[in-house]
Scaffold this motif. Structure first.
Motif, PDB file in Angstrom:
ATOM      1  N   THR A 118      44.666  77.441  22.548  1.00 42.44           N
ATOM      2  CA  THR A 118      43.643  78.248  21.871  1.00 42.44           C
ATOM      3  C   THR A 118      42.460  78.525  22.787  1.00 42.44           C
ATOM      4  O   THR A 118      41.984  79.665  22.907  1.00 42.44           O
ATOM      5  N   LEU A 119      41.964  77.489  23.453  1.00 38.39           N
ATOM      6  CA  LEU A 119      40.820  77.668  24.346  1.00 38.39           C
ATOM      7  C   LEU A 119      41.167  78.551  25.546  1.00 38.39           C
ATOM      8  O   LEU A 119      40.359  79.379  25.985  1.00 38.39           O
ATOM      9  N   ALA A 120      42.366  78.393  26.074  1.00 35.82           N
ATOM     10  CA  ALA A 120      42.768  79.175  27.243  1.00 35.82           C
ATOM     11  C   ALA A 120      42.758  80.663  26.931  1.00 35.82           C
ATOM     12  O   ALA A 120      42.230  81.476  27.713  1.00 35.82           O
ATOM     13  N   LEU A 121      43.331  81.045  25.802  1.00 36.46           N
ATOM     14  CA  LEU A 121      43.393  82.462  25.456  1.00 36.46           C
ATOM     15  C   LEU A 121      42.015  83.022  25.135  1.00 36.46           C
ATOM     16  O   LEU A 121      41.681  84.146  25.509  1.00 36.46           O
ATOM     17  N   ARG A 122      41.223  82.232  24.430  1.00 40.61           N
ATOM     18  CA  ARG A 122      39.863  82.702  24.120  1.00 40.61           C
ATOM     19  C   ARG A 122      39.055  82.913  25.404  1.00 40.61           C
ATOM     20  O   ARG A 122      38.309  83.892  25.532  1.00 40.61           O
ATOM     21  N   ALA A 123      39.193  81.987  26.331  1.00 43.40           N
ATOM     22  CA  ALA A 123      38.445  82.099  27.584  1.00 43.40           C
ATOM     23  C   ALA A 123      38.924  83.289  28.401  1.00 43.40           C
ATOM     24  O   ALA A 123      38.117  84.040  28.970  1.00 43.40           O
ATOM     25  N   ALA A 124      40.240  83.484  28.468  1.00 37.76           N
ATOM     26  CA  ALA A 124      40.785  84.614  29.221  1.00 37.76           C
ATOM     27  C   ALA A 124      40.322  85.934  28.622  1.00 37.76           C
ATOM     28  O   ALA A 124      39.981  86.880  29.342  1.00 37.76           O
ATOM     29  N   GLU A 125      40.317  85.992  27.284  1.00 36.14           N
ATOM     30  CA  GLU A 125      39.850  87.217  26.620  1.00 36.14           C
ATOM     31  C   GLU A 125      38.375  87.477  26.894  1.00 36.14           C
ATOM     32  O   GLU A 125      37.920  88.624  26.885  1.00 36.14           O
ATOM     33  N   ALA A 126      37.618  86.392  27.128  1.00 36.85           N
ATOM     34  CA  ALA A 126      36.185  86.531  27.423  1.00 36.85           C
ATOM     35  C   ALA A 126      35.920  86.785  28.902  1.00 36.85           C
ATOM     36  O   ALA A 126      34.769  86.824  29.340  1.00 36.85           O
ATOM     37  N   GLY A 127      36.996  86.939  29.695  1.00 39.44           N
ATOM     38  CA  GLY A 127      36.831  87.265  31.107  1.00 39.44           C
ATOM     39  C   GLY A 127      36.735  86.074  32.032  1.00 39.44           C
ATOM     40  O   GLY A 127      36.412  86.235  33.214  1.00 39.44           O
ATOM     41  N   MET A 128      37.009  84.872  31.516  1.00 42.73           N
ATOM     42  CA  MET A 128      36.974  83.691  32.379  1.00 42.73           C
ATOM     43  C   MET A 128      38.315  83.526  33.102  1.00 42.73           C
ATOM     44  O   MET A 128      39.348  84.024  32.660  1.00 42.73           O
ATOM     45  N   THR A 129      38.289  82.766  34.187  1.00 44.95           N
ATOM     46  CA  THR A 129      39.508  82.329  34.861  1.00 44.95           C
ATOM     47  C   THR A 129      39.822  80.930  34.363  1.00 44.95           C
ATOM     48  O   THR A 129      38.961  80.051  34.413  1.00 44.95           O
ATOM     49  N   VAL A 130      41.042  80.731  33.889  1.00 41.53           N
ATOM     50  CA  VAL A 130      41.403  79.463  33.245  1.00 41.53           C
ATOM     51  C   VAL A 130      42.447  78.729  34.094  1.00 41.53           C
ATOM     52  O   VAL A 130      43.447  79.322  34.509  1.00 41.53           O
ATOM     53  N   THR A 131      42.212  77.448  34.313  1.00 41.56           N
ATOM     54  CA  THR A 131      43.207  76.572  34.939  1.00 41.56           C
ATOM     55  C   THR A 131      43.545  75.459  33.957  1.00 41.56           C
ATOM     56  O   THR A 131      42.643  74.783  33.451  1.00 41.56           O
ATOM     57  N   ILE A 132      44.829  75.281  33.696  1.00 39.27           N
ATOM     58  CA  ILE A 132      45.290  74.191  32.837  1.00 39.27           C
ATOM     59  C   ILE A 132      45.907  73.138  33.734  1.00 39.27           C
ATOM     60  O   ILE A 132      46.868  73.397  34.457  1.00 39.27           O
ATOM     61  N   SER A 133      45.330  71.945  33.711  1.00 35.38           N
ATOM     62  CA  SER A 133      45.806  70.849  34.544  1.00 35.38           C
ATOM     63  C   SER A 133      46.805  70.028  33.744  1.00 35.38           C
ATOM     64  O   SER A 133      46.440  69.306  32.820  1.00 35.38           O
ATOM     65  N   THR A 134      48.092  70.157  34.086  1.00 35.71           N
ATOM     66  CA  THR A 134      49.157  69.528  33.300  1.00 35.71           C
ATOM     67  C   THR A 134      50.426  69.441  34.125  1.00 35.71           C
ATOM     68  O   THR A 134      50.584  70.156  35.117  1.00 35.71           O
TER      69      THR A 134
END
Length: 929
Positions: A118-134
């Protein structure tokens, strides 16, 4: 561009632990406390801090069940409990993460994956670059522009479809379908047998998506094709379970996740406590001095020690295990007549004994007996092998001789027996000529009634939670995967330890759980008067089975195929060209590029969706979406029911035998599988036709008896609303009576639309329907729907008061109760998250009605079973589906059966309104319903 880092905390601790174990590397604090996983996680966190992201969060799983457990009670059911030395490191990890300044997120009801998604998609839609560490492969489904995965432990990175394709052979938007086909043994998601990642990727490369693979399953050749068709009923659920939610209601957004100020003193204390000397030096601390201070604090009892963490691993303080109940047992292997006679005497002298059967298959209706185990006191047990067939197996007692010796005890009602999910064992023994009597306790049901949502109710989970005991697992003695052997092939010495432990642990669990139930008389009454007596009733119903008309199913399959073809032809005509109805890509191009229909629903990647919701949304703008929906509905009926049911016929009985589950739904509702009778559709003509294939044999009839509007009647009883009570007492059409009250009209002037609105409100309120939902259902404005609800509460004020009272009690107590005292705990009733809290409030209102309805029909089944036992040659109870019971009886016994059944169903509860039962008779279920 702002950067957001999301860390899959639970997964990293778990992977770090096992990585260190695999390398044989052990790290401990000065007092011996295990710290290997902590070392890895701390290094990873420090590496991430050096990257200086603008926002970051450490996301972990919350305790308690999630929505996936509700979708599938077996989800993660076989996952072994967390090792004690790993569990001990969880809380220290959280302390360190918090002291470093990382925002920590735990959201009840969902998994960490869903929060991250949820946070990843919201951030991407807001123009952020998202890294998921997993390191979890499931997250590959989230990869898209702006969202990348990084595995800090291996250094690998996936930032686009090309990287996902290189690793998995499919695009990111196909990952969920890949996972559904493969399954996941760790999460207990069974996929298509023998379908590995390469096969699944090949199928998806050819057909595009899972829906298309399912629809075209008939064309798959060979053994893999057979395996695919055998798994079709399971695949849609697999997809639900493996899809990461991206719409979780959260109290925070990406921009709220800035790094907080470090708590240096806390870090210094923690680093010293756990022996992180290098990290302590970086803070400017003195390792020796800090360690001494730490030791002094421990001696003073100011801080938890390693032993304290180990205690925490077994459960809460009120569940600390009795040492006598958590010690290893001493077991006998019975292979001589003298040993058998000694154990028969011991069982005869015992007040109660636990028993278990071992077999060569999971299907109780076809499994062969391999051995039996018994226990009369904690730590004591035996195993009697009778069917081990491996080369060189030691001599065993003959099965017939063994059963003859045990039969007087097993068939004696005065000897109290207890088991764990004992219905299976009752089936096995019945098929081998022993009709067990005196079945008095079941630890699965004791746990379920004590708290249906506190834990899973399998033996391994219960032993860990209530006894602090790690049981021997089936895989430990039989192997796993393709190399797993039948229990008949397990060495008798290994089998004896495993099987005797099952009986022993069952007895130990009963001692703990029965004591708990004794402290809550209302719960104990539900257990004693409803659940335990129901076990043999369900066993008899399952054994009875029901006849299937294979010819009728073939006719229906042929008809569905013809109509699917007609739909394809109609779709081709509407499109003006040929196209593959099962290809989302082709549908996308046709509907949205060529026909220019609006894309009202999007996929997670932002593409126009072609799922059911999307097609329904545009079905009023063009005929083609409706034809596609019709085609899909026909295809699902064929693959799930008309093609499948014939394959489920038991070759020994010629009947279909469903399996009922008592410990599934928290409300107490029964569920069933193989086949799942609860999901046979009855709202459409095509769905109802399926019931025609359930038939009575020549000279007999099927009789269906159904409670009429039982949940509404329970609502009237609980709310004590005078208007509702008056309508039911008068035997009026309740929906017409409600409409007359709400709209202020005489009964005979109520219009069809007004009755429909009243019906929607009556049922909708029980399930927490909002004005928005009512407006959508009735196709009216939201304001008008709100007016309807206001009018309803004005006419039925006690219903509103009941709902408010129930919400308040749920918030205060954390649970609600049925009329009979069944308790339904609501883990999220006081959650900070508004969405979770609102969902729990809706459940609080509905659960007493649904749970009471479940209790009522169970009580009726027990009463009917007692009466029908004297007429076993003339009639038998076959099925329970929702509020309906189905019987098979001689044609000339129908007039006797119906009034007797209706009387017992009506007497199953004393409510303020009468219970009304509708009955029907026919040569098949559809005619009788």
């Amino acid at each position: 561009m702002k950067r957001l880092l999301l860390i899959d905390g639970s997964a990293y601790l778990f992977r770090a632990y096992h990585a260190m174990k695999a390398q044989g590397r052990e790290f401990t604090a000065p007092d011996g406390f295990p710290t290997a996983a902590l070392h890895v996680v701390l290094s990873m966190l420090k590496a991430h801090l050096k990257e200086q992201p603008d926002y970051l969060a450490f996301v972990v799983d919350a305790s308690g069940p999630t929505f996936r457990d509700a979708l599938d009670p077996q989800y993660k059911a076989h996952r072994p409990p967390m090792p004690d030395d790993l569990r001990a490191q969880v809380e220290p990890m959280m302390e360190i993460v918090q002291a470093l300044g990382f925002p920590i997120l735990r959201v009840p009801g969902v998994e960490a994956d869903d929060v991250i998604g949820t946070l990843a998609l919201r951030a991407a839609e807001a123009g952020m670059t998202v890294t998921i560490s997993t390191g979890d492969k499931d997250f590959a489904q989230l990869v898209r522009p702006g969202v990348a995965l990084v595995n800090t432990m291996t250094g690998s990175r996936m930032a686009d479809d090309e990287a996902v394709m290189a690793k998995f052979g499919v695009r990111a938007d196909q990952i969920v379908d890949l996972l559904a086909l493969m399954g996941d043994s760790v999460d207990n998601i069974p996929g298509v047998e023998k379908c590995g990642p390469k096969t699944a990727a090949k199928w998806l490369g050819e057909y595009g998506n899972l829906d298309s693979v399912i629809v075209n399953a008939d064309g798959f050749k060979g053994k893999l094709g057979e395996n695919l068709r055998a798994a079709l009923h399971r695949l849609p659920l697999n997809k639900q379970l493996t899809t990461i939610k991206t719409d979780v209601e959260l109290d925070v957004g990406p921009a709220d996740l800035a790094l907080r100020e470090r708590h240096v003193e806390d870090l210094r204390r923690l680093y010293a406590r756990y022996g992180f000397n290098q990290a302590l030096k970086e803070l400017g601390g003195d390792p020796a001095g800090e360690a001494a201070a730490e030791a002094a604090a421990d001696r003073a009892g100011l801080r938890s020690t390693a032993a304290g963490y180990a205690r925490a691993a077994t459960g809460s303080a009120d569940e600390a295990p009795d040492p006598a109940l958590s010690a290893k047992g001493d077991y006998d292997t019975v292979t001589t007549r003298a040993q058998l006679d000694a154990w028969v005497s011991k069982l005869d002298a015992a007040d109660e004994f636990a028993f278990d059967t071992e077999t060569d298959a999971l299907d109780a209706m076809q499994a062969n007996l391999v051995g039996l185990s018994f226990s009369t006191e904690p730590g004591n047990g035996c195993y009697i092998p009778v069917g081990h067939t491996y080369p060189g197996a030691p001599a065993q007692l003959p099965m017939a001789e063994t059963l003859d010796a045990l039969r007087p005890l097993l068939e004696s009602a005065k000897h109290r027996k207890l088991g764990q999910h004992g219905k299976y064992d009752l089936h096995v023994l019945r098929r081998h000529g022993v009709d067990v009597a005196g079945y008095a306790d079941d630890t699965m049901l004791e746990s379920f009634i004590w708290n249906s949502s506190a834990t899973r109710h399998d033996m391994d989970s219960l032993a860990k939670r209530y006894l602090g005991y790690d049981t021997i697992k089936f895989e430990d003695v039989a192997g796993k995967g393709a190399k797993q052997i039948s229990f008949a092939e397990v060495a008798i010495d290994d089998a004896a330890r495993y099987a005797a432990e099952d009986a022993d642990i069952t007895l130990r669990l009963h001692r703990v759980l029965s004591a708990k139930l004794a402290t809550e008389p209302s719960l104990e009454k539900v257990y004693r008067e409803i659940e335990v007596p129901l076990v043999p009733v369900l066993a008899r119903m399952e054994a009875n089975g029901i006849l299937i008309d294979a010819d009728e199913l073939r006719r229906q399959s042929a008809d569905l195929s013809r109509r699917m073809l007609a739909a394809q032809q109609k779709a081709t005509e509407l499109a003006g060209r040929t196209f593959n109805l099962d290809s989302p890509k082709q549908l996308q191009a046709l509907l949205f590029d060529e026909l220019k229909l609006p894309a009202l629903v999007k996929t997670p990647t932002g593409q126009p969706s072609t799922n059911e919701e999307a097609l329904e949304a545009i079905a009023d703008q063009h005929e083609l979406p409706r034809i596609i929906l019709e085609y899909r509905g026909l295809a699902k009926l064929r693959s799930t029911y008309t093609d499948k049911l014939s394959e489920m016929v038991n070759p020994d009985t010629g009947r279909v035998h469903t399996s009922y589950h008592q410990a599934g739904a928290a409300t107490g509702r029964l569920s069933s599988n193989d086949p799942n009778l609860q999901n046979i559709p009855i709202r459409t003509e095509d769905g109802r036709r399926i019931r025609k294939a359930f038939i009575a044999p020549p000279g007999r009839k099927l009789v269906a008896c159904d409670y009429s509007q039982i949940e509404l009647r329970i609502m009237a009883h609980l709310s004590e609303d005078a208007g509702l009570l008056r309508a039911f007492a008068a035997g009026a059409d309740i929906h017409r009576a409600t409409a007359a009250e709400v709209f202020g009209k005489p009964l005979d002037e109520v219009s069809g639309n007004e009755r429909r609105a009243a019906k929607a409100i009556n049922f909708g309120l029980m399930y927490g329907m909002s004005a928005f939902g009512l407006a959508k259902q009735l196709d009216i404005g939201r304001g008008e729907a709100q007016d309807y609800i206001a009018l309803y509460f004005n006419r039925y004020p006690d219903v509103r008061d009941f709902m408010e009272r129930t919400r308040k009690e749920a918030h205060e107590r954390g649970y609600v109760e049925t009329v009979f005292g069944r308790r339904l705990y609501l883990d999220n009733i006081n959650a900070r998250n508004q969405g979770l809290r609102a969902g729990a409030e809706r459940a609080a209102i509905n659960a007493p009605m649904q749970g009471t309805a479940a209790d009522i029909i169970k009580r009726a089944m027990i009463a009917i079973d007692g009466w029908i036992a004297d007429h076993a040659d003339q009639a038998k109870m076959l099925l329970q589906v929702h509020d309906e019971l189905v019987f098979e009886c001689d044609a000339d016994f129908v007039d006797t059966l119906i009034p007797e059944v209706k009387a017992r169903m009506a007497a199953a509860a004393e409510l303020r309104v009468p219970l009304v039962i509708d009955a029907g008779v026919g040569d098949n279920w559809d005619e009788a319903h």
